[in-house]
Scaffold this motif. Structure first.
Motif, PDB file in Angstrom:
ATOM      1  N   ASN A  24       0.843  -1.194   0.000  1.00  8.77           N
ATOM      2  CA  ASN A  24       0.000   0.000   0.000  1.00  8.77           C
ATOM      3  C   ASN A  24       0.875   1.239   0.000  1.00  8.77           C
ATOM      4  O   ASN A  24       1.976   1.251   0.551  1.00  8.77           O
ATOM      5  CB  ASN A  24      -0.988  -0.019   1.177  1.00  8.77           C
ATOM      6  N   ILE A  25       0.377   2.274  -0.660  1.00  6.05           N
ATOM      7  CA  ILE A  25       1.169   3.500  -0.814  1.00  6.05           C
ATOM      8  C   ILE A  25       0.798   4.553   0.219  1.00  6.05           C
ATOM      9  O   ILE A  25       1.394   5.626   0.256  1.00  6.05           O
ATOM     10  CB  ILE A  25       1.007   4.073  -2.229  1.00  6.05           C
ATOM     11  N   GLY A  26      -0.201   4.287   1.038  1.00  7.83           N
ATOM     12  CA  GLY A  26      -0.650   5.252   2.039  1.00  7.83           C
ATOM     13  C   GLY A  26      -2.112   5.015   2.359  1.00  7.83           C
ATOM     14  O   GLY A  26      -2.643   3.935   2.111  1.00  7.83           O
ATOM     15  N   LYS A  27      -2.758   6.022   2.904  1.00  8.59           N
ATOM     16  CA  LYS A  27      -4.159   5.895   3.306  1.00  8.59           C
ATOM     17  C   LYS A  27      -4.987   7.031   2.739  1.00  8.59           C
ATOM     18  O   LYS A  27      -4.492   8.113   2.429  1.00  8.59           O
ATOM     19  CB  LYS A  27      -4.280   5.883   4.830  1.00  8.59           C
ATOM     20  N   SER A  28      -6.298   6.764   2.630  1.00  7.06           N
ATOM     21  CA  SER A  28      -7.253   7.783   2.202  1.00  7.06           C
ATOM     22  C   SER A  28      -7.599   8.678   3.389  1.00  7.06           C
ATOM     23  O   SER A  28      -7.159   8.443   4.520  1.00  7.06           O
ATOM     24  CB  SER A  28      -8.515   7.120   1.664  1.00  7.06           C
ATOM     25  N   HIS A  29      -8.431   9.679   3.135  1.00  2.89           N
ATOM     26  CA  HIS A  29      -8.852  10.579   4.211  1.00  2.89           C
ATOM     27  C   HIS A  29      -9.597   9.820   5.299  1.00  2.89           C
ATOM     28  O   HIS A  29      -9.480  10.140   6.484  1.00  2.89           O
ATOM     29  CB  HIS A  29      -9.744  11.686   3.640  1.00  2.89           C
ATOM     30  N   ALA A  30     -10.358   8.777   4.917  1.00  2.00           N
ATOM     31  CA  ALA A  30     -11.117   7.982   5.885  1.00  2.00           C
ATOM     32  C   ALA A  30     -10.280   6.856   6.494  1.00  2.00           C
ATOM     33  O   ALA A  30     -10.797   6.057   7.275  1.00  2.00           O
ATOM     34  CB  ALA A  30     -12.370   7.404   5.235  1.00  2.00           C
ATOM     35  N   GLY A  31      -9.011   6.767   6.122  1.00  2.00           N
ATOM     36  CA  GLY A  31      -8.132   5.760   6.709  1.00  2.00           C
ATOM     37  C   GLY A  31      -8.071   4.442   5.975  1.00  2.00           C
ATOM     38  O   GLY A  31      -7.486   3.475   6.483  1.00  2.00           O
ATOM     39  N   LEU A  32      -8.670   4.358   4.774  1.00  4.42           N
ATOM     40  CA  LEU A  32      -8.590   3.127   3.993  1.00  4.42           C
ATOM     41  C   LEU A  32      -7.248   3.068   3.267  1.00  4.42           C
ATOM     42  O   LEU A  32      -6.806   4.053   2.686  1.00  4.42           O
ATOM     43  CB  LEU A  32      -9.735   3.056   2.973  1.00  4.42           C
ATOM     44  N   LYS A  33      -6.602   1.908   3.309  1.00  5.63           N
ATOM     45  CA  LYS A  33      -5.295   1.773   2.667  1.00  5.63           C
ATOM     46  C   LYS A  33      -5.443   1.779   1.146  1.00  5.63           C
ATOM     47  O   LYS A  33      -6.385   1.203   0.597  1.00  5.63           O
ATOM     48  CB  LYS A  33      -4.616   0.481   3.126  1.00  5.63           C
ATOM     49  N   LEU A  34      -4.485   2.430   0.490  1.00  2.00           N
ATOM     50  CA  LEU A  34      -4.458   2.491  -0.970  1.00  2.00           C
ATOM     51  C   LEU A  34      -3.582   1.352  -1.468  1.00  2.00           C
ATOM     52  O   LEU A  34      -2.361   1.468  -1.543  1.00  2.00           O
ATOM     53  CB  LEU A  34      -3.914   3.846  -1.431  1.00  2.00           C
ATOM     54  N   TYR A  35      -4.232   0.237  -1.809  1.00  2.76           N
ATOM     55  CA  TYR A  35      -3.503  -0.976  -2.169  1.00  2.76           C
ATOM     56  C   TYR A  35      -3.103  -0.981  -3.648  1.00  2.76           C
ATOM     57  O   TYR A  35      -3.887  -0.610  -4.525  1.00  2.76           O
ATOM     58  CB  TYR A  35      -4.354  -2.217  -1.889  1.00  2.76           C
ATOM     59  N   ALA A  36      -1.879  -1.414  -3.892  1.00  2.00           N
ATOM     60  CA  ALA A  36      -1.382  -1.627  -5.248  1.00  2.00           C
ATOM     61  C   ALA A  36      -0.863  -3.048  -5.349  1.00  2.00           C
ATOM     62  O   ALA A  36      -0.504  -3.671  -4.340  1.00  2.00           O
ATOM     63  CB  ALA A  36      -0.267  -0.630  -5.566  1.00  2.00           C
ATOM     64  N   ILE A  37      -0.822  -3.557  -6.576  1.00  5.08           N
ATOM     65  CA  ILE A  37      -0.214  -4.871  -6.806  1.00  5.08           C
ATOM     66  C   ILE A  37       0.891  -4.690  -7.843  1.00  5.08           C
ATOM     67  O   ILE A  37       0.722  -3.969  -8.826  1.00  5.08           O
ATOM     68  CB  ILE A  37      -1.255  -5.910  -7.268  1.00  5.08           C
ATOM     69  N   GLU A  38       2.031  -5.294  -7.573  1.00  4.04           N
ATOM     70  CA  GLU A  38       3.148  -5.273  -8.516  1.00  4.04           C
ATOM     71  C   GLU A  38       3.187  -6.613  -9.240  1.00  4.04           C
ATOM     72  O   GLU A  38       3.018  -7.666  -8.625  1.00  4.04           O
ATOM     73  CB  GLU A  38       4.464  -5.047  -7.779  1.00  4.04           C
ATOM     74  N   ILE A  39       3.400  -6.551 -10.551  1.00  2.00           N
ATOM     75  CA  ILE A  39       3.528  -7.766 -11.367  1.00  2.00           C
ATOM     76  C   ILE A  39       4.865  -7.705 -12.088  1.00  2.00           C
ATOM     77  O   ILE A  39       5.086  -6.833 -12.940  1.00  2.00           O
ATOM     78  CB  ILE A  39       2.379  -7.890 -12.385  1.00  2.00           C
ATOM     79  N   SER A  40       5.774  -8.587 -11.728  1.00  4.69           N
ATOM     80  CA  SER A  40       7.090  -8.652 -12.376  1.00  4.69           C
ATOM     81  C   SER A  40       7.724  -9.989 -12.030  1.00  4.69           C
ATOM     82  O   SER A  40       7.233 -10.715 -11.160  1.00  4.69           O
ATOM     83  CB  SER A  40       7.991  -7.502 -11.915  1.00  4.69           C
ATOM     84  N   ASP A  41       8.827 -10.324 -12.720  1.00  9.20           N
ATOM     85  CA  ASP A  41       9.472 -11.610 -12.443  1.00  9.20           C
ATOM     86  C   ASP A  41      10.345 -11.557 -11.200  1.00  9.20           C
ATOM     87  O   ASP A  41      10.867 -12.573 -10.756  1.00  9.20           O
ATOM     88  CB  ASP A  41      10.292 -12.078 -13.653  1.00  9.20           C
TER      89      ASP A  41
ATOM     90  N   THR B  94      -3.438  12.638  -2.063  1.00 11.22           N
ATOM     91  CA  THR B  94      -2.510  13.246  -3.014  1.00 11.22           C
ATOM     92  C   THR B  94      -1.077  13.144  -2.510  1.00 11.22           C
ATOM     93  O   THR B  94      -0.151  12.867  -3.285  1.00 11.22           O
ATOM     94  CB  THR B  94      -2.871  14.723  -3.266  1.00 11.22           C
ATOM     95  N   ARG B  95      -0.859  13.366  -1.214  1.00 10.71           N
ATOM     96  CA  ARG B  95       0.485  13.225  -0.644  1.00 10.71           C
ATOM     97  C   ARG B  95       1.010  11.808  -0.858  1.00 10.71           C
ATOM     98  O   ARG B  95       2.174  11.599  -1.189  1.00 10.71           O
ATOM     99  CB  ARG B  95       0.460  13.546   0.856  1.00 10.71           C
ATOM    100  N   ALA B  96       0.138  10.819  -0.673  1.00  7.14           N
ATOM    101  CA  ALA B  96       0.540   9.424  -0.851  1.00  7.14           C
ATOM    102  C   ALA B  96       0.930   9.167  -2.309  1.00  7.14           C
ATOM    103  O   ALA B  96       1.932   8.503  -2.590  1.00  7.14           O
ATOM    104  CB  ALA B  96      -0.587   8.491  -0.424  1.00  7.14           C
ATOM    105  N   LEU B  97       0.143   9.715  -3.239  1.00  8.75           N
ATOM    106  CA  LEU B  97       0.444   9.536  -4.657  1.00  8.75           C
ATOM    107  C   LEU B  97       1.762  10.206  -5.030  1.00  8.75           C
ATOM    108  O   LEU B  97       2.576   9.638  -5.759  1.00  8.75           O
ATOM    109  CB  LEU B  97      -0.692  10.104  -5.503  1.00  8.75           C
ATOM    110  N   ILE B  98       1.989  11.404  -4.528  1.00  8.86           N
ATOM    111  CA  ILE B  98       3.223  12.128  -4.840  1.00  8.86           C
ATOM    112  C   ILE B  98       4.432  11.362  -4.313  1.00  8.86           C
ATOM    113  O   ILE B  98       5.442  11.206  -5.016  1.00  8.86           O
ATOM    114  CB  ILE B  98       3.171  13.560  -4.263  1.00  8.86           C
ATOM    115  N   ALA B  99       4.340  10.877  -3.088  1.00  8.42           N
ATOM    116  CA  ALA B  99       5.460  10.115  -2.513  1.00  8.42           C
ATOM    117  C   ALA B  99       5.734   8.856  -3.332  1.00  8.42           C
ATOM    118  O   ALA B  99       6.898   8.482  -3.557  1.00  8.42           O
ATOM    119  CB  ALA B  99       5.138   9.747  -1.062  1.00  8.42           C
ATOM    120  N   TRP B 100       4.681   8.199  -3.796  1.00  6.09           N
ATOM    121  CA  TRP B 100       4.805   6.991  -4.622  1.00  6.09           C
ATOM    122  C   TRP B 100       5.471   7.313  -5.953  1.00  6.09           C
ATOM    123  O   TRP B 100       6.370   6.621  -6.415  1.00  6.09           O
ATOM    124  CB  TRP B 100       3.408   6.405  -4.825  1.00  6.09           C
ATOM    125  N   MET B 101       5.025   8.405  -6.576  1.00  6.53           N
ATOM    126  CA  MET B 101       5.557   8.814  -7.875  1.00  6.53           C
ATOM    127  C   MET B 101       7.024   9.231  -7.766  1.00  6.53           C
ATOM    128  O   MET B 101       7.799   9.051  -8.715  1.00  6.53           O
ATOM    129  CB  MET B 101       4.702   9.947  -8.446  1.00  6.53           C
TER     130      MET B 101
END
Length: 619
Positions: free
Chosen positions: A211-228, A362-369
């Motif tokens: 996860n890259i962070g949380k939403s305003h309501a505290g829900l985690k922003l989950y991502a999945i990575e696909i690679s070898d 947005t802060r979570a997205l910026i940090a991820w980027m």
């Protein structure tokens, strides 16, 4: 009953000439404009207005749909007229049915005609489910009352499901069947997380959930990575991302990414060479829900939540347009002729923005980027069929629409076309437009600023602050299609999703090293004639998206001499290798020696001085 409902009108399964009205106020308010959630043009007398409006305001008017085949009708959804200037909506109506369009029967409540309560304002959809399904070919909505200061105007959706009829020509012509065995349904937050876990369990060697962070309501922003090699950045392997759901009510993009991760896992396991090559040569990141708070709100009303409910985060932020406005900063610096080349691709984020304006998401997205060396990205949105590319902000102040290209406009146009041209509908000139604009005339692509200007967009921020080229894919007219329509929407977008990912391997790539063979981080890669630079990642590797052609490429880094190479990009898929080796400048070496001796004069013996003179003379 409603679990089998189809969106006949919104999902464009109904052609314009299947919609009829008793009378029409004018062409721009004809029956073809009576689709749920259809958006009006900017002006009141536009040819693309926001509803069907009857030419006469009396209880004898009707809006009719010809389903072309026997259909089990289960309900009706209505809205008022979409307009900035007018207040028009129907407050009650009757429903009538026919099999021949001549003899009509009104739905009864006992011996009385059934009267359905409709809208109390113009935007929130109101659904009425019939006491029992009715089988017929034609259906009419007959307004009985309307807002006192307005007219008989409405937008309509018909709910139901077609009866089996293998001989029906129209059914066979429009039918789209998928052979992919995937989970075609809408997923709330918990279901989304469970599905991602299922994919991870099926393909543990090529997937990783984080996860890259949380939403305003505290829900985690989950991502999945696909690679070898999940969790590791490999030198020479580009990083790609898809995001969806920055507008929480645009659910189709979210479901497409959940379908994509299932598809890639299953196809990898089955030995699909195309998917195996993608996974082994690319580090892919899928973030299906940027705004889970908004989605949960929209999900409560499901596909009938309207055009805007759930669009914003819980703190009222439009996440896609909540990034710092770096365009204005760049253009101001350009006007003052103060744009240093080393800053052009990495304009810094203003302090005022970080202190107050960034939302949690947005802060979570910026940090991820900033953390991941993304090369190419696509954010999936809904409500249209078009791909937009930067800039999204017009250079001219107070101008709503203006062509505003980036220095990489030719590359962005190719990237946009690669998605649109492989989509089943985007470039189809015969398809009906979603709302007011026929993007098929523009090959299904458009410069963002020439459509509608948007300061602080994710696309522009990504281009101006990081190395990543970001585009927006509007993947369907219906923001929240019914579950029954997800297989068809998957077929519409599947090839596009894969082809766009493959574009990350177009252009040049390489490593910038010093004379000892060590990679140099944050070195600048410049392409002659394109005033936009990119930077190397932590290991000195870089990827520069370019169209086919011959380019003069320069590598430079602070304290090093620059190096120039001619690099050629071919038409075949696969980036051209273009490595650089650069040495330290004399000045940087002197500074390093002075730092070592605490900036004191260097005292050398007579023998050392003589040796230095001899070396110089020898040289």
């Amino acid at each position: 009953v409603t679990s089998f409902n189809m969106h006949y009108i919104t999902g464009l399964k109904i052609d314009d000439f299947q919609l009829h009205g008793s009378t029409t106020k004018r062409y721009g308010l004809g029956a073809h404009r009576g689709r749920l959630n259809i958006q009006a043009g900017l002006y009141e007398d536009d040819l693309h207005d926001g509803a069907w409006c009857a030419g006469i305001d009396d209880p004898l008017q009707w809006f009719e749909v010809d389903a072309r085949r026997l259909t089990k009708f289960t309900g009706v959804v209505t809205q008022g007229r979409n307009s900035l200037w007018s207040s028009d909506w129907v407050t009650s109506y009757k429903v009538m049915f026919s099999n021949d369009s001549h003899t009509w029967k009104t739905l009864k409540n006992g011996s009385e005609d059934m009267i359905f309560s409709a809208n109390k304002e113009k935007e929130i959809p109101v659904r009425n489910v019939f006491p029992a399904p009715v089988i017929a070919r034609y259906i009419r909505v007959n307004p009985q009352s309307w807002f006192g200061s307005g007219s008989v105007c409405m937008r309509v959706e018909i709910l139901g499901c077609p009866m089996p009829d293998p001989n029906n020509y129209y059914h066979r012509r429009n039918e789209v069947i998928t052979t992919d065995d995937l989970d075609f349904r809408h997923h709330g937050y918990k279901e989304m997380r469970q599905l991602m876990k299922v994919v991870n369990d099926m393909c543990p060697n090529i997937t990783r959930i984080y996860n890259i962070g949380k939403s305003h309501a505290g829900l985690k922003l989950y991502a999945i990575e696909i690679s070898d090699n999940p969790g590791e950045h490999e030198v020479g392997e580009p990083e790609f991302r898809y995001t969806a759901g920055s507008h929480g009510n645009e659910a189709l993009g979210r479901e497409l990414l959940l379908l994509l991760m299932q598809f890639m896992c299953l196809e990898y396991l089955s030995g699909n060479q195309r998917i195996r090559h993608l996974v082994e040569e690319t580090r892919i990141h899928l973030l299906p829900s940027v705004n889970p708070d908004g989605y949960e709100k929209a999900f409560e009303g499901s596909e009938l939540s309207g055009w805007s409910l759930g669009r914003w985060s819980n703190d009222g932020i439009d996440i896609h347009h909540n990034f710092p406005d770096l365009n204005s900063i760049l253009w101001e610096l350009e006007a003052m002729k103060r744009v240093p080349r080393k800053m052009f691709s990495h304009l810094p984020i203003p302090e005022w923005y970080l202190s107050s304006n960034a939302s949690v998401s947005t802060r979570a997205l910026i940090a991820w980027m900033e953390k991941m060396p993304f090369v190419l990205g696509g954010n999936l949105q809904g409500g249209e069929l078009v791909v937009t590319f930067p800039y999204d902000r017009t250079r001219s102040q107070w101008v709503a629409r203006e062509q505003t290209p980036t220095p990489d406009d030719h590359v962005f146009r190719w990237l946009a076309f690669s998605y649109a041209s492989t989509h089943r509908l985007m470039t189809d000139a015969s398809r009906r437009v979603c709302h007011t604009e026929d993007f098929a005339k523009e090959d299904g692509t458009i410069n963002g600023a020439s459509w509608h200007t948007a300061a602080g967009s994710m696309n522009d921020f990504s281009y101006l602050h990081t190395n990543c080229f970001e585009l927006s894919m509007y993947v369907g007219c219906d923001k929240f299609p019914h579950e029954n329509e997800l297989p068809e929407e998957w077929e519409n977008n599947r090839e596009s999703l894969l082809v766009f990912m493959e574009q990350v391997h177009r252009g040049i790539k390489g490593v910038v090293r010093d004379l000892q063979g060590r990679g140099i981080a944050n070195a600048t890669i410049s392409v002659e004639g394109i005033s936009h630079d990119i930077h190397t990642a932590a290991d000195g590797d870089y990827w520069r998206l370019l169209n086919p052609g011959e380019y003069q490429v320069i590598a430079r880094a602070e304290g090093y001499s620059l190096s120039t190479r001619k690099c050629e990009v071919g038409y075949e898929m696969g980036a051209t290798r273009c490595d650089f080796t650069i040495g330290r400048t004399n000045l940087s070496r002197i500074k390093e020696i002075m730092e070592k001796f605490n900036k004191q004069p260097i005292r050398l013996s007579a023998r050392q001085l003589q040796a230095m003179r001899s070396r110089r003379l020898g040289t």
